[in-house]
Design a protein around this motif. Sequence first.
Motif, PDB file in Angstrom:
ATOM      1  N   GLY A 429       4.164  29.617  53.541  1.00 14.55           N
ATOM      2  CA  GLY A 429       3.655  28.252  53.296  1.00 14.55           C
ATOM      3  C   GLY A 429       4.054  27.710  54.722  1.00 14.55           C
ATOM      4  O   GLY A 429       4.709  28.138  55.562  1.00 14.55           O
ATOM      5  N   VAL A 430       3.113  26.764  54.491  1.00 18.20           N
ATOM      6  CA  VAL A 430       2.724  26.083  55.634  1.00 18.20           C
ATOM      7  C   VAL A 430       4.170  24.468  56.024  1.00 18.20           C
ATOM      8  O   VAL A 430       3.411  23.454  55.114  1.00 18.20           O
ATOM      9  CB  VAL A 430       1.566  24.667  56.190  1.00 18.20           C
ATOM     10  CG1 VAL A 430       1.488  23.675  57.429  1.00 18.20           C
ATOM     11  CG2 VAL A 430       0.191  26.050  55.448  1.00 18.20           C
ATOM     12  N   VAL A 431       5.008  24.409  57.436  1.00 18.15           N
ATOM     13  CA  VAL A 431       5.940  22.963  57.016  1.00 18.15           C
ATOM     14  C   VAL A 431       4.876  22.473  57.284  1.00 18.15           C
ATOM     15  O   VAL A 431       4.527  22.040  58.478  1.00 18.15           O
ATOM     16  CB  VAL A 431       6.942  23.510  58.123  1.00 18.15           C
ATOM     17  CG1 VAL A 431       7.718  22.438  58.308  1.00 18.15           C
ATOM     18  CG2 VAL A 431       7.633  24.948  57.397  1.00 18.15           C
ATOM     19  N   ARG A 432       4.846  21.378  56.506  1.00 21.64           N
ATOM     20  CA  ARG A 432       4.101  19.426  56.625  1.00 21.64           C
ATOM     21  C   ARG A 432       5.346  18.657  57.444  1.00 21.64           C
ATOM     22  O   ARG A 432       5.084  17.587  58.253  1.00 21.64           O
ATOM     23  CB  ARG A 432       3.642  19.165  55.677  1.00 21.64           C
ATOM     24  CG  ARG A 432       2.986  20.359  55.180  1.00 21.64           C
ATOM     25  CD  ARG A 432       1.617  20.285  55.720  1.00 21.64           C
ATOM     26  NE  ARG A 432       1.142  18.972  55.723  1.00 21.64           N
ATOM     27  CZ  ARG A 432      -0.287  18.483  54.886  1.00 21.64           C
ATOM     28  NH1 ARG A 432      -0.390  19.621  53.565  1.00 21.64           N
ATOM     29  NH2 ARG A 432      -0.846  17.783  54.560  1.00 21.64           N
ATOM     30  N   ASN A 433       6.250  18.729  57.070  1.00 16.90           N
ATOM     31  CA  ASN A 433       7.736  16.968  57.467  1.00 16.90           C
ATOM     32  C   ASN A 433       8.631  18.119  57.068  1.00 16.90           C
ATOM     33  O   ASN A 433       9.466  18.683  55.743  1.00 16.90           O
ATOM     34  CB  ASN A 433       7.129  16.240  56.828  1.00 16.90           C
ATOM     35  CG  ASN A 433       7.731  14.839  57.158  1.00 16.90           C
ATOM     36  OD1 ASN A 433       7.643  14.898  58.692  1.00 16.90           O
ATOM     37  ND2 ASN A 433       8.118  14.138  56.585  1.00 16.90           N
ATOM     38  N   VAL A 434       9.754  17.294  57.989  1.00 19.02           N
ATOM     39  CA  VAL A 434      10.832  18.093  58.060  1.00 19.02           C
ATOM     40  C   VAL A 434      11.736  16.367  56.923  1.00 19.02           C
ATOM     41  O   VAL A 434      11.653  15.754  57.743  1.00 19.02           O
ATOM     42  CB  VAL A 434      12.041  18.334  58.677  1.00 19.02           C
ATOM     43  CG1 VAL A 434      13.936  18.297  58.693  1.00 19.02           C
ATOM     44  CG2 VAL A 434      11.357  19.519  59.322  1.00 19.02           C
ATOM     45  N   GLU A 435      12.336  16.834  56.132  1.00 17.78           N
ATOM     46  CA  GLU A 435      12.649  15.026  55.524  1.00 17.78           C
ATOM     47  C   GLU A 435      14.700  14.702  55.473  1.00 17.78           C
ATOM     48  O   GLU A 435      14.996  13.827  55.553  1.00 17.78           O
ATOM     49  CB  GLU A 435      12.721  15.537  53.503  1.00 17.78           C
ATOM     50  CG  GLU A 435      11.128  15.515  53.959  1.00 17.78           C
ATOM     51  CD  GLU A 435       9.878  14.029  53.717  1.00 17.78           C
ATOM     52  OE1 GLU A 435      10.516  13.209  53.323  1.00 17.78           O
ATOM     53  OE2 GLU A 435       9.218  14.704  54.206  1.00 17.78           O
ATOM     54  N   LYS A 436      14.890  15.807  56.050  1.00 22.41           N
ATOM     55  CA  LYS A 436      16.745  15.861  55.742  1.00 22.41           C
ATOM     56  C   LYS A 436      17.827  17.118  56.358  1.00 22.41           C
ATOM     57  O   LYS A 436      16.846  18.218  56.189  1.00 22.41           O
ATOM     58  CB  LYS A 436      17.553  15.786  54.703  1.00 22.41           C
ATOM     59  CG  LYS A 436      19.017  15.571  54.830  1.00 22.41           C
ATOM     60  CD  LYS A 436      19.351  14.451  52.949  1.00 22.41           C
ATOM     61  CE  LYS A 436      19.122  15.249  51.869  1.00 22.41           C
ATOM     62  NZ  LYS A 436      20.890  16.335  51.785  1.00 22.41           N
ATOM     63  N   VAL A 437      18.279  16.987  57.227  1.00 26.04           N
ATOM     64  CA  VAL A 437      18.969  18.094  57.021  1.00 26.04           C
ATOM     65  C   VAL A 437      20.664  18.091  57.613  1.00 26.04           C
ATOM     66  O   VAL A 437      20.729  16.651  57.760  1.00 26.04           O
ATOM     67  CB  VAL A 437      19.052  18.482  59.322  1.00 26.04           C
ATOM     68  CG1 VAL A 437      19.478  19.604  60.021  1.00 26.04           C
ATOM     69  CG2 VAL A 437      17.198  18.596  58.994  1.00 26.04           C
ATOM     70  N   ASP A 438      20.911  19.238  56.931  1.00 27.62           N
ATOM     71  CA  ASP A 438      22.486  19.076  57.194  1.00 27.62           C
ATOM     72  C   ASP A 438      23.687  19.593  57.170  1.00 27.62           C
ATOM     73  O   ASP A 438      23.138  20.784  57.081  1.00 27.62           O
ATOM     74  CB  ASP A 438      22.766  18.914  55.377  1.00 27.62           C
ATOM     75  CG  ASP A 438      23.738  18.787  54.605  1.00 27.62           C
ATOM     76  OD1 ASP A 438      25.204  19.335  55.393  1.00 27.62           O
ATOM     77  OD2 ASP A 438      24.759  18.302  53.437  1.00 27.62           O
ATOM     78  N   GLU A 439      23.961  19.205  58.419  1.00 24.82           N
ATOM     79  CA  GLU A 439      24.285  20.479  59.169  1.00 24.82           C
ATOM     80  C   GLU A 439      25.932  20.749  58.702  1.00 24.82           C
ATOM     81  O   GLU A 439      26.145  21.976  59.174  1.00 24.82           O
ATOM     82  CB  GLU A 439      24.856  19.318  60.977  1.00 24.82           C
ATOM     83  CG  GLU A 439      23.610  18.959  62.229  1.00 24.82           C
ATOM     84  CD  GLU A 439      24.053  18.514  63.242  1.00 24.82           C
ATOM     85  OE1 GLU A 439      25.229  19.296  63.679  1.00 24.82           O
ATOM     86  OE2 GLU A 439      23.725  17.647  62.707  1.00 24.82           O
ATOM     87  N   GLU A 440      26.186  20.251  58.305  1.00 20.72           N
ATOM     88  CA  GLU A 440      27.566  20.296  58.022  1.00 20.72           C
ATOM     89  C   GLU A 440      27.664  21.586  56.266  1.00 20.72           C
ATOM     90  O   GLU A 440      28.050  22.968  56.709  1.00 20.72           O
ATOM     91  CB  GLU A 440      28.504  20.025  57.308  1.00 20.72           C
ATOM     92  CG  GLU A 440      29.111  18.558  57.588  1.00 20.72           C
ATOM     93  CD  GLU A 440      29.983  19.321  58.872  1.00 20.72           C
ATOM     94  OE1 GLU A 440      30.651  19.596  58.794  1.00 20.72           O
ATOM     95  OE2 GLU A 440      30.234  18.327  60.083  1.00 20.72           O
ATOM     96  N   LYS A 441      26.587  21.872  55.835  1.00 23.50           N
ATOM     97  CA  LYS A 441      25.990  22.820  54.869  1.00 23.50           C
ATOM     98  C   LYS A 441      25.313  23.786  54.836  1.00 23.50           C
ATOM     99  O   LYS A 441      25.066  25.101  55.114  1.00 23.50           O
ATOM    100  CB  LYS A 441      25.396  22.294  53.573  1.00 23.50           C
ATOM    101  CG  LYS A 441      26.511  21.495  53.142  1.00 23.50           C
ATOM    102  CD  LYS A 441      25.870  20.941  51.295  1.00 23.50           C
ATOM    103  CE  LYS A 441      27.089  20.461  50.547  1.00 23.50           C
ATOM    104  NZ  LYS A 441      26.596  19.475  48.707  1.00 23.50           N
ATOM    105  N   ARG A 442      24.370  23.311  56.990  1.00 29.21           N
ATOM    106  CA  ARG A 442      23.507  24.379  57.196  1.00 29.21           C
ATOM    107  C   ARG A 442      22.046  24.448  56.032  1.00 29.21           C
ATOM    108  O   ARG A 442      21.518  25.526  56.221  1.00 29.21           O
ATOM    109  CB  ARG A 442      24.514  25.302  57.726  1.00 29.21           C
ATOM    110  CG  ARG A 442      25.431  25.338  58.790  1.00 29.21           C
ATOM    111  CD  ARG A 442      25.917  26.953  59.236  1.00 29.21           C
ATOM    112  NE  ARG A 442      24.842  27.778  60.215  1.00 29.21           N
ATOM    113  CZ  ARG A 442      23.919  27.354  61.346  1.00 29.21           C
ATOM    114  NH1 ARG A 442      24.857  26.246  62.203  1.00 29.21           N
ATOM    115  NH2 ARG A 442      23.421  27.898  61.703  1.00 29.21           N
TER     116      ARG A 442
END
Length: 790
Positions: A429-442
């Motif tokens: 799959g082609v990554v198109r856009n990163v929407e959200k990152v949760d550093e605590e839950k990784r």
Amino acid sequence: MNKILRFLLLHFCAATVTSTPLLAGGSAADYDRALSLPKRTENTVFRARFDVHWLPGNQRLWYRVQTGPETWEYVAVDAETGKIQRAPDLDGLDLPKQTVTTSANGSLKPRPSRKSNTPTTFRFVNHMAEPVDVSWIDTEGKNKLYGHIKPTGEFAQHTFVGHTWLLSDSMGGTIAVLEATDEPMEIVIDGKGTMRDIREREKRPAVRSTSPDGQWEVRIENHNVALHHIADEAVTMLTRDGTEENAYHGRAQWAPDSQSFVISRAGKITTREVTLVQSSPPDRLQPKVLTYPYAKPGDPLPNPQPLLVRLADRSVTPIDNALFPTPFTDRLEVDGRWAPRSDEFFFDYNQRGHQLYRIIGVKAATGTTRAVVEEKSATFIDYTKKTWRQWLDKTGELLWMSERDGWCRLYLYDVATGTQKALVTPGQGVVRNVEKVDEEKREVWYLASGLRANEDPYHQHLCRVNFDGTGFAQLTQGDGNHEVTFSPDGRYFVDRWSRADLAPTTELRRSDSGAQVCELEHAEVQALLGAGWTWPERFTAKGRDGQTDIYGVIIKPSNFDPARKYPVLEEVYAGPHGAFAPKTFGRLLRQHMLAELGFIVVQADGMGTNFRGKAFHDVAWKNLKDAGFPDRIAWIRSAAATRPWMDLDHVGIYGGSAGGQSAMRALIDHADFYKAAFADCGCHDNRMDKIWWNEQWLGWPLDDSYVRNSNVVDAAKVQGALMLCVGELDHNVDPSSTMQVVNALEKADKDFELLVMTNTNHGAAETPYGVRRRMDFFVRHLLDVKPRHP
């Protein structure tokens, strides 16, 4: 004409002109139907698009949705239970009163736009911590939403002098009402309910930046760096060798501990200016001469030299540029960030030519440099779309986007060692856009396409995965293109999905599992269909290699008769920066208006366009003239093989900008297939166009690929009917690009048509007059009848 006479004439023509198929269209009724389509279909789609507002606590939301031409409905939803409450007005919902109050500037009165043909632009920079809506207030005082600016995001908007724009917050409160002037404006939305013109910065006598501890201020004075102690106003000149020809620039970028900073120095370069003549300014008789900066391929660029300054010894140390010798940048200063511990400074290096990209680290103690991340390509690195990153300061890691294995994926890096720790996103799959990152839950949530074997590979779906590549889940399911918006706390998301041939559905889902809470709305399009609009048909066929699927749409006129023959018109835009065949629901007015004249209108994405993997994309490298023609021609032929009403003896093509370049190229390289081309504001010679777009695909230093892709150089090879269109005030593509084609065609003694539109910017063919002239051109050359427009 009575029915009997009409019957005899039609059958007489069919019997006596058997060598030419009976072509449909081009009548006065067709023109009426085509030109009236925008008005007839306006305000005919309901429950399709709306903005969701979350209440404090993030458990409830509300929105307003249009249910008819003059009717609206207010809706409140409990995200935990999915319970929906509907009311004819906001008072009918059980909402806290504070949710409907406006911002500090809510007293500003929106006012209708003034009619004007003088183009200008706004550029908005959002410094607020919440999104901002941008709406145009039309001449009747009605608001039309044009876009959303994410927190810290930017938004550029073409407009006209006297047009009014409304900026509003997520609760619908007014932030500002702005009227466009004849000078392009850059506006900062600063979160205080006030607006500042960015140009005011240029009026300041010195550039200043204050240290995080508030004790020091760095100023650029007389091209040199001065350090001011704020408490006692003591001044130390850190440099004395700065001159106008080789000056220190910009803002100091302070380390968090206030013990060091980075500043830039750059030699003076000559910036190219493009000159336009406004032949018919509305405010005076005599023409105006307009100039603006416009770098073109091969032009000199700034080469900022970063310098490390340490307060302990007041040392100013140039940073060795062995790892970043030829940056592609139009900035005089180095943009970067410091590590939280103040031990290292990081900045990007995009090497001119776009085949090498690095994140450079500079040690604060020594000034030594290293490559934290490095990308190399034998063709190009898509630096505008595929160099996203997020620094994970708590763990000393970096999430990084790359196409290094042929597919756009996310990787996890250890910043200290510069080593890859994990491939985060699995599969092809082609990554198109990163929407959200949760550093605590990784965990990371991202939009990706190409996930399902039996679905259009351009459709974007929301996915979630752990930083180590485990726990992958696709969170959206509907067969369509998905747009998502998260709740402020990230526990829910609103999923709006549709296709070119499917009306939008809007759902509320849980972010952890993708489970549907409830369906919010399903668009109602009965009024649109009743106004004479027809559904596009999606079609897939093999491209030039006989293996790769090519995807596009086919649009028929509303009075379609399968017993007749219809000329084919192709809309082309093959810029490698994107993909362009429609994937979401829309009226597609340009295509449908042309279809109403008696054409079959088609649009598809061939090789060389984006989002299908690196090999598919690389076809464009030093080869813009290819434009996917072999794939799209094969696709059209495949469609016609089972659709006898598609007349491939009468095929035309049209496009604007890069599409204008391709439209003319059709009559140079593929005149055996295309008989007529309408080329609007084309970048016909890539040496004449903007630097960033053209060096991205044709490279630097300039080589013979610029010559091989030039419509000007190949103008003598044109066969068929060609119409060129250009706006005299085009700020996007230098209008001289079109006029140099004209010069070459004249020298080659070629027949062609030329439309130069006064007081018109980029996209001249999309003005009402340009639209009608494009219609006339294709009616004359493909329907073989005299245009009978009103």
